[in-house]
Design an enzyme around this catalytic site. Structure first.
Site, mmCIF file in Angstrom:
data_model
loop_
_atom_site.group_PDB
_atom_site.id
_atom_site.type_symbol
_atom_site.label_atom_id
_atom_site.label_comp_id
_atom_site.label_asym_id
_atom_site.label_seq_id
_atom_site.Cartn_x
_atom_site.Cartn_y
_atom_site.Cartn_z
ATOM 1 C CG HIS A 20 -5.653 -2.578 0.871
ATOM 2 N ND1 HIS A 20 -5.181 -1.841 -0.240
ATOM 3 C CD2 HIS A 20 -4.980 -1.551 2.064
ATOM 4 C CE1 HIS A 20 -4.050 -1.143 -0.104
ATOM 5 N NE2 HIS A 20 -4.195 -0.831 1.435
ATOM 6 C CG ASP A 26 -6.939 -3.178 -2.691
ATOM 7 O OD1 ASP A 26 -7.659 -2.429 -1.964
ATOM 8 O OD2 ASP A 26 -5.918 -3.443 -2.724
ATOM 9 C CB SER A 30 -1.016 -0.167 1.173
ATOM 10 O OG SER A 30 -2.070 0.835 1.289
#
Length: 324
Positions: free
Chosen positions: A302, A261, A174
């Site tokens: 995610h 996600d 991320s």
């Protein structure tokens, strides 16, 4: 009722004003470093959540000390009992791959999904160094894009000094994907190249994630709001331009992204993969460029790619292939 409605409207309209007058608040929102979850974990005692792990600190620059966990390959679990930080440091030169794990925003290196990922990487036979950037966890200083990149770069060079030629991989999840590619670009500018780069749930540019955040979507209809966000991010020097970085990087790359996600849209990972393939062709190199997608029905979203039962083998194969 009227007072409540007035308060809600006032609170709603105050957000763009605050961002405009106090641009640093947007930086705090992006990093969310003040949310030091989980509060119950003593970061100086990694053994409470991770076996065969040693905690230590590095002074990445004057006034900045960052916390790092060194998790050994799982096969060295029993041997590590009672050993000193110096012994851990010496093991970095045992020839096994070293993964520098660069996490996303919010929380510390002790967040559960990060700990679970480290366990997977350890089980695959790797040393894993989990870094809390400046301002995160028990690390001192204030976060910035340049600062996070500087911390990761310092750790990378520290690892090179102790790894004895072992393969060193940057892993960015991320927000950390931007730190990873920034660091890889810096290393390449210094005359070498990162031996392996793994990006988990990476974005194209951080601003494109910010503008699609549910809170930001509430303001889409306000004229100029998007421009306000982007200009503010330029003011506070937060860019994290993965797509630009990957246009020049020549390192082997593996991208991991889930179709469901909910934070970083899957299409961003796809775009980065295509950019990397184009870079490979333009530079006429034979480096590995791979992307693994996870179906939405798996529910990895995610932060749960660690739940893939084949992930350990995937990572192991990617890194082993680089040695041949």
């Amino acid at each position: 009722m009227k007072r409540l409605l007035s308060f809600v409207i006032l609170a709603y309209l105050s957000v763009p004003v605050i961002v405009y007058l106090l641009p640093w608040t947007l930086g705090h929102a992006i990093f969310s470093h003040m949310l030091r979850f989980p509060f119950s974990v003593d970061l100086s005692r990694p053994e409470d959540v991770l076996n065969h792990t040693c905690n230590f600190y590095l002074d990445t620059e004057e006034g900045v000390s960052v916390g790092v966990w060194h998790t050994l390959p799982a096969s060295q679990w029993e041997e590590a009992t009672g050993k000193s930080p110096e012994w851990y440091r010496e093991t970095l030169g045992d020839g096994r791959p070293v993964i520098i794990y660069l996490h996303g925003n919010v929380g510390t290196r002790a967040v559960n999904h990060r700990v679970q990922m480290v366990k997977i990487l350890s089980a695959a036979g790797n040393h894993v160094l989990s870094l809390d950037y400046r301002g995160f966890g028990d690390s001192t200083g204030e976060p910035s894009e340049a600062g996070l990149t500087s911390d990761a770069l310092y750790l990378y060079h520290w690892v090179l000094q102790h790894s004895g030629g072992s393969l060193v991989c940057l892993w960015g999840h991320s927000l950390g994907s931007g730190v990873a590619t920034n660091t890889a670009v810096k290393i390449q500018e210094q005359g070498s190249a990162v031996e392996a780069l793994i990006l988990e749930a990476p974005y194209t540019r951080i601003r494109e994630v910010v503008i699609t955040h549910p809170l930001a979507k509430m303001y889409w209809f306000l004229p100029g709001f998007q421009s306000l966000l982007w200009s503010t991010m330029e003011t506070i020097n937060i860019v994290f331009a993965n797509e630009e970085n990957l246009k020049c990087l020549s390192s082997p790359l593996l991208i991991l992204h889930a179709e469901d996600d909910s934070v970083v849209p899957y299409h961003m990972g796809q775009k980065l993969y295509q950019i990397s393939l184009q870079t490979k062709r333009r530079l006429n190199t034979q480096v590995q460029v791979e992307m693994i997608s996870y179906k939405a029905e798996l529910g990895f979203s995610h932060s749960s790619i660690y739940k893939d039962p084949g992930l350990s083998h995937t990572v192991q194969k990617f890194l082993q292939d680089l040695k041949h």
